[in-house]
Design a protein around this motif. Structure first.
Motif, PDB file in Angstrom:
ATOM      1  N   LEU A 275     -48.299  -4.868 -46.627  1.00 17.76           N
ATOM      2  CA  LEU A 275     -48.079  -5.267 -48.011  1.00 17.76           C
ATOM      3  C   LEU A 275     -48.839  -6.545 -48.337  1.00 17.76           C
ATOM      4  O   LEU A 275     -49.425  -6.689 -49.422  1.00 17.76           O
ATOM      5  N   GLN A 276     -48.844  -7.487 -47.404  1.00 17.52           N
ATOM      6  CA  GLN A 276     -49.513  -8.763 -47.651  1.00 17.52           C
ATOM      7  C   GLN A 276     -51.030  -8.622 -47.680  1.00 17.52           C
ATOM      8  O   GLN A 276     -51.691  -9.171 -48.574  1.00 17.52           O
ATOM      9  N   GLU A 277     -51.590  -7.886 -46.725  1.00 19.59           N
ATOM     10  CA  GLU A 277     -53.042  -7.857 -46.547  1.00 19.59           C
ATOM     11  C   GLU A 277     -53.690  -6.606 -47.168  1.00 19.59           C
ATOM     12  O   GLU A 277     -54.671  -6.701 -47.906  1.00 19.59           O
ATOM     13  N   TYR A 278     -53.159  -5.417 -46.842  1.00 18.17           N
ATOM     14  CA  TYR A 278     -53.791  -4.165 -47.284  1.00 18.17           C
ATOM     15  C   TYR A 278     -53.565  -3.924 -48.774  1.00 18.17           C
ATOM     16  O   TYR A 278     -54.480  -3.581 -49.520  1.00 18.17           O
ATOM     17  N   ILE A 279     -52.316  -4.111 -49.204  1.00 22.92           N
ATOM     18  CA  ILE A 279     -52.015  -3.923 -50.636  1.00 22.92           C
ATOM     19  C   ILE A 279     -52.384  -5.173 -51.424  1.00 22.92           C
ATOM     20  O   ILE A 279     -52.622  -5.107 -52.629  1.00 22.92           O
ATOM     21  N   GLY A 280     -52.426  -6.337 -50.759  1.00 29.11           N
ATOM     22  CA  GLY A 280     -52.855  -7.568 -51.408  1.00 29.11           C
ATOM     23  C   GLY A 280     -51.755  -8.318 -52.142  1.00 29.11           C
ATOM     24  O   GLY A 280     -52.034  -9.079 -53.070  1.00 29.11           O
ATOM     25  N   LEU A 281     -50.497  -8.170 -51.705  1.00 28.39           N
ATOM     26  CA  LEU A 281     -49.400  -8.834 -52.398  1.00 28.39           C
ATOM     27  C   LEU A 281     -49.205 -10.278 -51.956  1.00 28.39           C
ATOM     28  O   LEU A 281     -48.542 -11.054 -52.655  1.00 28.39           O
ATOM     29  N   GLY A 282     -49.719 -10.639 -50.789  1.00 30.69           N
ATOM     30  CA  GLY A 282     -49.562 -12.013 -50.318  1.00 30.69           C
ATOM     31  C   GLY A 282     -48.101 -12.399 -50.176  1.00 30.69           C
ATOM     32  O   GLY A 282     -47.295 -11.660 -49.599  1.00 30.69           O
ATOM     33  N   ASP A 283     -47.741 -13.542 -50.745  1.00 29.86           N
ATOM     34  CA  ASP A 283     -46.360 -14.033 -50.637  1.00 29.86           C
ATOM     35  C   ASP A 283     -45.366 -13.176 -51.412  1.00 29.86           C
ATOM     36  O   ASP A 283     -44.154 -13.261 -51.178  1.00 29.86           O
ATOM     37  N   ASP A 284     -45.840 -12.360 -52.340  1.00 29.93           N
ATOM     38  CA  ASP A 284     -44.939 -11.504 -53.121  1.00 29.93           C
ATOM     39  C   ASP A 284     -44.466 -10.289 -52.322  1.00 29.93           C
ATOM     40  O   ASP A 284     -43.624  -9.529 -52.814  1.00 29.93           O
ATOM     41  N   PHE A 288     -41.005  -7.308 -52.501  1.00 30.07           N
ATOM     42  CA  PHE A 288     -41.251  -5.878 -52.703  1.00 30.07           C
ATOM     43  C   PHE A 288     -40.602  -5.021 -51.622  1.00 30.07           C
ATOM     44  O   PHE A 288     -40.434  -3.814 -51.811  1.00 30.07           O
ATOM     45  N   VAL A 289     -40.235  -5.628 -50.497  1.00 23.85           N
ATOM     46  CA  VAL A 289     -39.608  -4.884 -49.400  1.00 23.85           C
ATOM     47  C   VAL A 289     -38.332  -4.156 -49.847  1.00 23.85           C
ATOM     48  O   VAL A 289     -38.138  -2.981 -49.503  1.00 23.85           O
ATOM     49  N   PRO A 290     -37.415  -4.794 -50.617  1.00 24.29           N
ATOM     50  CA  PRO A 290     -36.218  -4.068 -51.058  1.00 24.29           C
ATOM     51  C   PRO A 290     -36.526  -2.841 -51.913  1.00 24.29           C
ATOM     52  O   PRO A 290     -35.787  -1.855 -51.869  1.00 24.29           O
ATOM     53  N   VAL A 291     -37.606  -2.891 -52.685  1.00 22.54           N
ATOM     54  CA  VAL A 291     -37.983  -1.741 -53.501  1.00 22.54           C
ATOM     55  C   VAL A 291     -38.318  -0.548 -52.606  1.00 22.54           C
ATOM     56  O   VAL A 291     -37.851   0.577 -52.829  1.00 22.54           O
ATOM     57  N   LEU A 292     -39.109  -0.800 -51.564  1.00 24.76           N
ATOM     58  CA  LEU A 292     -39.448   0.264 -50.625  1.00 24.76           C
ATOM     59  C   LEU A 292     -38.209   0.741 -49.880  1.00 24.76           C
ATOM     60  O   LEU A 292     -38.044   1.943 -49.615  1.00 24.76           O
ATOM     61  N   GLY A 293     -37.345  -0.197 -49.533  1.00 22.71           N
ATOM     62  CA  GLY A 293     -36.125   0.175 -48.823  1.00 22.71           C
ATOM     63  C   GLY A 293     -35.237   1.099 -49.633  1.00 22.71           C
ATOM     64  O   GLY A 293     -34.697   2.083 -49.100  1.00 22.71           O
ATOM     65  N   MET A 294     -35.079   0.827 -50.910  1.00 25.48           N
ATOM     66  CA  MET A 294     -34.249   1.675 -51.746  1.00 25.48           C
ATOM     67  C   MET A 294     -34.866   3.058 -51.919  1.00 25.48           C
ATOM     68  O   MET A 294     -34.162   4.072 -51.916  1.00 25.48           O
ATOM     69  N   ALA A 295     -36.180   3.115 -52.065  1.00 24.37           N
ATOM     70  CA  ALA A 295     -36.849   4.420 -52.188  1.00 24.37           C
ATOM     71  C   ALA A 295     -36.636   5.242 -50.924  1.00 24.37           C
ATOM     72  O   ALA A 295     -36.363   6.454 -50.989  1.00 24.37           O
ATOM     73  N   PRO A 339     -54.130   2.738 -52.233  1.00 19.68           N
ATOM     74  CA  PRO A 339     -53.640   1.468 -51.668  1.00 19.68           C
ATOM     75  C   PRO A 339     -53.103   0.523 -52.735  1.00 19.68           C
ATOM     76  O   PRO A 339     -53.652  -0.549 -52.994  1.00 19.68           O
ATOM     77  N   THR A 340     -52.018   0.935 -53.372  1.00 16.80           N
ATOM     78  CA  THR A 340     -51.391   0.153 -54.432  1.00 16.80           C
ATOM     79  C   THR A 340     -49.891   0.107 -54.202  1.00 16.80           C
ATOM     80  O   THR A 340     -49.357   0.784 -53.320  1.00 16.80           O
ATOM     81  N   LYS A 341     -49.195  -0.652 -55.030  1.00 19.79           N
ATOM     82  CA  LYS A 341     -47.736  -0.702 -54.950  1.00 19.79           C
ATOM     83  C   LYS A 341     -47.144   0.682 -55.214  1.00 19.79           C
ATOM     84  O   LYS A 341     -46.189   1.092 -54.554  1.00 19.79           O
ATOM     85  N   MET A 344     -47.432   2.771 -52.119  1.00 19.40           N
ATOM     86  CA  MET A 344     -46.465   2.405 -51.088  1.00 19.40           C
ATOM     87  C   MET A 344     -45.055   2.892 -51.431  1.00 19.40           C
ATOM     88  O   MET A 344     -44.295   3.280 -50.546  1.00 19.40           O
ATOM     89  N   VAL A 345     -44.710   2.910 -52.717  1.00 21.71           N
ATOM     90  CA  VAL A 345     -43.399   3.437 -53.122  1.00 21.71           C
ATOM     91  C   VAL A 345     -43.330   4.939 -52.846  1.00 21.71           C
ATOM     92  O   VAL A 345     -42.329   5.445 -52.323  1.00 21.71           O
ATOM     93  N   LEU A 346     -44.406   5.643 -53.188  1.00 19.24           N
ATOM     94  CA  LEU A 346     -44.440   7.079 -52.911  1.00 19.24           C
ATOM     95  C   LEU A 346     -44.385   7.336 -51.407  1.00 19.24           C
ATOM     96  O   LEU A 346     -43.708   8.266 -50.946  1.00 19.24           O
ATOM     97  N   TYR A 347     -45.085   6.506 -50.640  1.00 17.51           N
ATOM     98  CA  TYR A 347     -45.020   6.628 -49.179  1.00 17.51           C
ATOM     99  C   TYR A 347     -43.594   6.420 -48.685  1.00 17.51           C
ATOM    100  O   TYR A 347     -43.089   7.196 -47.863  1.00 17.51           O
ATOM    101  N   ALA A 348     -42.939   5.375 -49.165  1.00 16.98           N
ATOM    102  CA  ALA A 348     -41.590   5.050 -48.702  1.00 16.98           C
ATOM    103  C   ALA A 348     -40.624   6.194 -48.979  1.00 16.98           C
ATOM    104  O   ALA A 348     -39.803   6.551 -48.125  1.00 16.98           O
ATOM    105  N   ALA A 349     -40.718   6.792 -50.175  1.00 16.07           N
ATOM    106  CA  ALA A 349     -39.815   7.889 -50.523  1.00 16.07           C
ATOM    107  C   ALA A 349     -40.093   9.117 -49.663  1.00 16.07           C
ATOM    108  O   ALA A 349     -39.166   9.734 -49.108  1.00 16.07           O
TER     109      ALA A 349
END
Length: 432
Positions: A275-284, A288-295, A339-341, A344-349
């Motif tokens: 999430l930090q490097e590949y998606i480019g979210l850095g400190d954010d 975003f981890v809880p969003v993926l967790g819920m999915a 490689p976007t948010k 990653m949400v679709l991947y998580a689900a």
């Protein structure tokens, strides 16, 4: 919930059939009495364990390592997690073998579950107090050893006490508990991002309470009168081996679990850094981890609600493993192409759906190919290497792939591994 005092020994539960006699197991078993209580109390115990495995290596440990040396966090984390997973891999068969041979007023498994949770809690206090990478590494190894002395005996309770006809249901409940704990641990751990030491203490205390209550509500019978089996260096050394020529079904199940878990952990263990490097979210990325967790949790709930009971009704396990591997492969293809948010949400689900299907039947499938009833704990410890060894291999493999080819290459490698894991169970003959 309970039908009798937790301090009273329950009526004796017939031992689960061994592989040799599994075909004669009943096709319908009512979930009542001690069996129903075991089903109802298993989720809190398993969730508390998997909260640790979701929160610690997924969030708290990477954050703690990054605080000490942000520039070298990837390599440092790989070393520490590899050492810890290696300790876990060596511990589980040993824990299973020792619990198989334990004779006590409280049975074979309970003393190890409670004792391991207590020692693991103390090791987590050491993690909370650690302020160097060496201290973190030592404490993490102790955490892995202690809690795997919990996990090995806890895993053996299903083949010990659960008839084959309802193992799919139990496997689904345990599988969902594992996913709920893992994803929930990641979500809850983000709340302790600025108080890592407090997070360690909270998760340690919760695990100790839940596991102690599980043992209290599901007391094992006094087995002090049973023949004592030898405890020798030679016997304990056998805990780490099985002969795949004599037990090919067990060997194929081991390989399938190993490959599928390796492909899965290749991505999940580096999720924060992806999430930090590949998606480019850095400190954010933390937020975003809880969003993926819920999915993931929502999809897993659907998979386990359907998969386990349907597996029992159909009397089939392998088709669910095949389906799980395909769904996981599709899930990994999404962020590889997108490689976007959103990717990653679709991947998580999709990964939650795929791994949820796998988890619903994996424990049941394994329980039906165990070589010997008297060695359930040892054999489960051996096959659990197939879940812990990927944690040893994944950091090094993922690090090598990421350095050589970039983070995007993790996804095609993971796809190949999960598909091979699904195909590996095809030769199993004892399970449909």
């Amino acid at each position: 919930m309970a039908t009798q005092s937790p301090t009273e020994p329950p009526p004796p539960v017939p031992p689960a059939p061994s592989s040799a006699s599994a075909s004669s197991a009943p096709t319908d078993t009512a979930l009542r009495g001690p069996l129903r209580r075991l089903l109802l109390t298993s989720p809190p115990a398993n969730v508390s364990m998997y909260l640790l495995w979701g929160a610690l290596p997924g969030i708290l440990l990477p954050l703690q390592v990054a605080e000490l040396d942000s520039a070298n966090k990837t390599g440092n984390l790989a070393v520490i997690t590899t050492l810890g997973a290696l300790a876990a891999m060596l511990t589980q068969p040993l824990a299973g073998a020792l619990s198989d041979r334990t004779r006590s007023r409280y049975g074979r498994r309970g003393p190890w579950i409670v004792g391991g949770a207590l020692i693991g809690g103390l090791a987590l206090l050491g993690m909370a107090a650690a302020n160097t990478l060496v201290q973190i590494g030592i404490a993490w190894v102790m955490v892995q050893i202690a809690y795997n002395f919990v996990q090995g005996p806890l895993t053996a309770i299903m083949p010990d006490r659960v008839p084959r006809a309802v193992r799919g249901t139990f496997s689904a409940v345990i599988g969902f508990s594992a996913m709920l704990g893992t994803m929930g641990g990641q979500i809850v751990a983000t709340r302790f991002a600025d108080r890592i030491d407090t997070g360690y203490v909270v998760f340690a205390g919760l695990a100790l309470v839940m596991l102690a209550l599980f043992v209290a509500f599901n007391p094992d019978r006094d087995n002090r009168g049973e023949p004592r089996r030898p405890v020798s260096i030679r016997e304990l050394a056998r805990s780490f081996w099985f002969d795949p020529r004599k037990h090919p079904d067990f060997g194929w199940a081991f390989l399938g679990r190993l490959l599928l878990n390796l492909g899965y952990f290749l991505i999940t263990q580096y999720q924060l850094y992806l999430l930090q490097e590949y998606i480019g979210l850095g400190d954010d990325a933390i937020g975003f981890v809880p969003v993926l967790g819920m999915a993931t949790l929502c999809a897993t709930l659907v998979a386990t609600a359907v998969g386990g009971p349907l597996s029992d009704r159909l009397g089939r396990r392998k088709v669910f493993v095949f389906a799980a591997s395909v769904v996981l492969a599709v899930a990994m293809a999404v962020p590889w192409a997108l490689p976007t948010k959103t990717g990653m949400v679709l991947y998580a689900a999709a990964a939650g759906l795929g791994y949820g299907l796998f988890a619903t039947v994996d424990s049941a499938l394994i329980s039906e190919v165990l070589p010997a009833q008297e060695d359930f704990g040892k054999d489960l410890g051996v096959v659990n290497i197939a879940a812990t060894l990927p944690q040893v291999l994944a950091p090094g493999l993922a690090g090598a792939v990421a350095v050589a080819l970039g983070y995007s290459a993790l996804f095609p490698v993971g796809i190949v591994l999960v598909l091979c894991g699904g195909l590996a169970v095809a030769p199993i003959k004892a399970v449909r």
